[in-house]
Scaffold this active site. Structure first.
Site, PDB file in Angstrom:
ATOM      1  CB  CYS A  69      -0.908   0.014   1.224  1.00 14.96           C
ATOM      2  SG  CYS A  69      -2.406  -0.901   0.931  1.00 14.96           S
ATOM      3  CB  VAL A  70       0.874   4.295  -1.945  1.00 12.70           C
ATOM      4  CG1 VAL A  70       1.794   3.722  -2.988  1.00 12.70           C
ATOM      5  CG2 VAL A  70      -0.547   4.217  -2.374  1.00 12.70           C
TER       6      VAL A  70
END
Ligand SMILES: Cc1cc2nc3c(=O)[nH]c(=O)nc-3n(C[C@H](O)[C@H](O)[C@H](O)COP(=O)(O)OP(=O)(O)OC[C@H]3O[C@@H](n4cnc5c(N)ncnc54)[C@H](O)[C@@H]3O)c2cc1C
Lengths: 105, 412
Positions: free
Chosen positions: A104-105
């Site tokens: 995930c960013v």
């Protein structure tokens, strides 16, 4: 996309060898996939993880993170590192025929 | 009367009530917002505190000043959400608040206690271990750095996801600049330790940012999943037994959603709320939404994302309450300035499907901001952001950028 012969069947894979279509996977492929990445034997615990990943993917459409697998199966992160050495997140997904987990960013 | 209840008056919650008090008829709607603290923190400012660029007073304001008249602000801890009964329990006065629609905006928060060795039984953190993810932590680090004479400084990220994914890179870039200014850069070894396979998640940005680390002589350790900190040996230990020793550890702790989310059975394994990634509707309850960092979404947890999300959500919600389909779909748009030291910065712009690309923003070819390239203008953009945050963003006014991402001006 490339195809690979796994357990005698043509499988579509991405650049890194992950299943492009998780529905092409079946349980009898797991042993062969595991061997390909250096895991010679799938124990009960391995299977617990693989089955959880499959079920969770069906429900959420995402490959579970290490923390999620650990919380939901009760297998500690430390144990996951022993079961799937070095890169558990990727290795679990690979054996379970799921897309590479999206960091995930 | 219909009741809209907003939990958390941080970046997202404050924007929501400002938008809603503008759009909803006060004769028909009661809007209530709950937060446990009187003070609103400008969290992006925490980054600058360890280097003496901002102080405590530069990043705090009274929350009430940002809540519009007509909206009821209750300062209290939120204890429980009962989605089946459409009500929320708060600590103050042991009260239950009923709602027709609920917006969860309780954010995500650093949790030192999630990593063995970061805090002892009394909650005390070792003298040479720091974090700038809280205001107190940032102030403590500033005091420490002023006296530090050099050695090995390690910045580590404990786990994904965490809010503001670019902040750790910015910290290490600023540290490089600051130690140079202090004249001790040659006595400082800087190391960046991340669980990711590169300096950042998205491949092109990871390459560019990794290049800047190298130029600045900052070591990069990747794929490092920290298990614990060994304070006696000043060493960071990974699940696969790899070790990184340090003289000073600056950590980005595990981030988790509010405990009340977990307690109420509304969250995932990190207490983030699973919602539809385009409409923010809760997976199980059609009258519950989660916005900002509280939501479990495959995009950055950042103020800019919260802003784009609230803009899209507002349009949708106004249709939703009139029984219309939600039309606008949030695309995961994120847009972050990255301070890179020496008066320069970078800007990245991306969404669910498109990774950050080089180019100009917001006007194609013109900018004034350069995407994925260092420039002085980007640094000023970052510094201006504080003014924009307090004066435009929180108040729900129009920002001069679109809430969905555009490809204009980008090189792919
Ligand atoms: C060091 C740092 C640097 C950052 N830099 C940037 C940047 O450059 N650009 C950017 O866009 N973003 C940045 N961010 C991220 C940005 O600050 C957050 O993404 C943003 O504030 C999220 O807004 P939110 O409303 O979801 O959560 P928050 O603003 O954190 O608000 C959550 C609120 O909920 C309240 N709350 C939680 N639980 C309870 C409870 N049980 N009872 C009552 N109240 C409760 C809290 O008190 C808080 O006020 C940075 C963050 C940090 C820490």
């Amino acid at each position: 996309m490339a195809t690979e012969l796994i357990a005698g069947r043509e499988i579509t894979v991405d650049e890194e060898g992950f299943f492009a279509d998780p529905s092409q996977w079946s349980e009898d492929m797991a042993e062969e996939l595991a061997k390909a990445i250096g895991i010679d034997e799938l124990t009960e615990d391995h299977w617990k993880v693989i089955r959880f990943l499959r079920k969770d993917f069906e429900e959420t459409g995402e490959t579970a993170t290490i923390r999620r697998v650990s919380t939901m199966t009760g297998i500690s992160t430390k144990q996951l590192y022993q079961l799937f050495p070095k890169k558990p997140a990727k290795k679990m997904a690979y054996i379970a025929g799921l897309p590479k987990p999206t960091g995930c960013v | 009367m219909k009741r809209l209840l907003v939990l958390g008056a941080g970046t997202a919650g404050t924007m929501v009530v400002n938008k809603m008090s503008h759009h909803l008829d006060p004769n028909e709607w009661e809007i209530t917002i709950v937060d446990q603290e009187e003070t609103h923190y400008y969290q992006p400012g925490f980054l600058f505190i360890p280097f003496g660029i901002y102080g405590r007073n530069d990043v705090i304001k009274p929350r009430r000043d940002y809540i519009p008249t007509g909206v009821d602000l209750i300062v209290s801890e939120i204890e429980l959400i009962e989605p089946e009964n459409n009500r929320v329990k708060i600590a103050k006065g042991d009260r239950w608040l009923d709602y027709d629609y609920l917006v969860i905006a309780t954010g995500t928060h650093p949790r030192l206690d999630e990593t063995p060795g970061l805090v002892d039984e009394d909650g005390k953190i070792p003298d040479n271990v720091h974090t700038f993810y809280t205001l107190d932590g940032a102030v403590r680090l500033e005091k420490f750095l002023r006296k530090w004479e050099g050695g090995k400084l390690v910045l580590n990220i404990m786990e994904m996801p965490f809010k503001c994914p670019v902040a750790p890179l910015e910290f290490i870039f600023l540290a490089d600049w600051w130690f140079t200014e202090q004249g001790i850069r040659d006595k400082v070894d800087l190391t960046f330790v991340t669980p990711l396979p590169g300096a950042f998640t998205k491949p092109i940005a990871a390459r560019e940012l990794g290049g800047i680390l190298e130029e600045k002589n900052i070591s990069l350790v990747t794929d490092f999943m920290a298990e614990r900190v060994d304070p006696d040996r000043n060493t960071l230990v990974a699940f696969d037994e790899e070790e990184v020793p340090y003289d000073v550890l600056v950590t980005v702790p595990v981030n988790m959603g509010a405990d009340v989310i977990g307690r109420s059975g509304l969250g995932d394994e990190l207490n983030h709320v699973p919602v539809d990634k385009h409409t923010f509707v809760h997976a199980k309850y059609p009258n519950i939404f989660a916005l900002g960092d509280a939501a479990a979404l495959p995009t950055s947890k950042a103020g800019s994302v919260a802003h784009f999300a609230v803009e899209t959500w507002t349009e949708n919600f106004l249709r939703y309450i009139d029984g219309l389909d939600m039309k606008e779909a949030f695309d995961g748009h994120a847009n972050c300035f990255i301070e890179s030291g020496f008066g320069k910065g970078l800007l990245i712009d991306f969404n669910y499907d498109t990774e950050p690309l080089p180019g100009k923003y917001p006007l194609p070819g013109v900018g004034p901001f350069s995407l994925l390239r260092e420039s002085e203008m980007n640094h000023w953009g970052k510094m201006l952001f504080r003014w924009m945050y307090w004066n435009i963003l929180l108040k729900g006014k129009e920002m001069p950028v679109t809430s969905y991402m555009t490809m204009a001006g980008k090189w792919s």
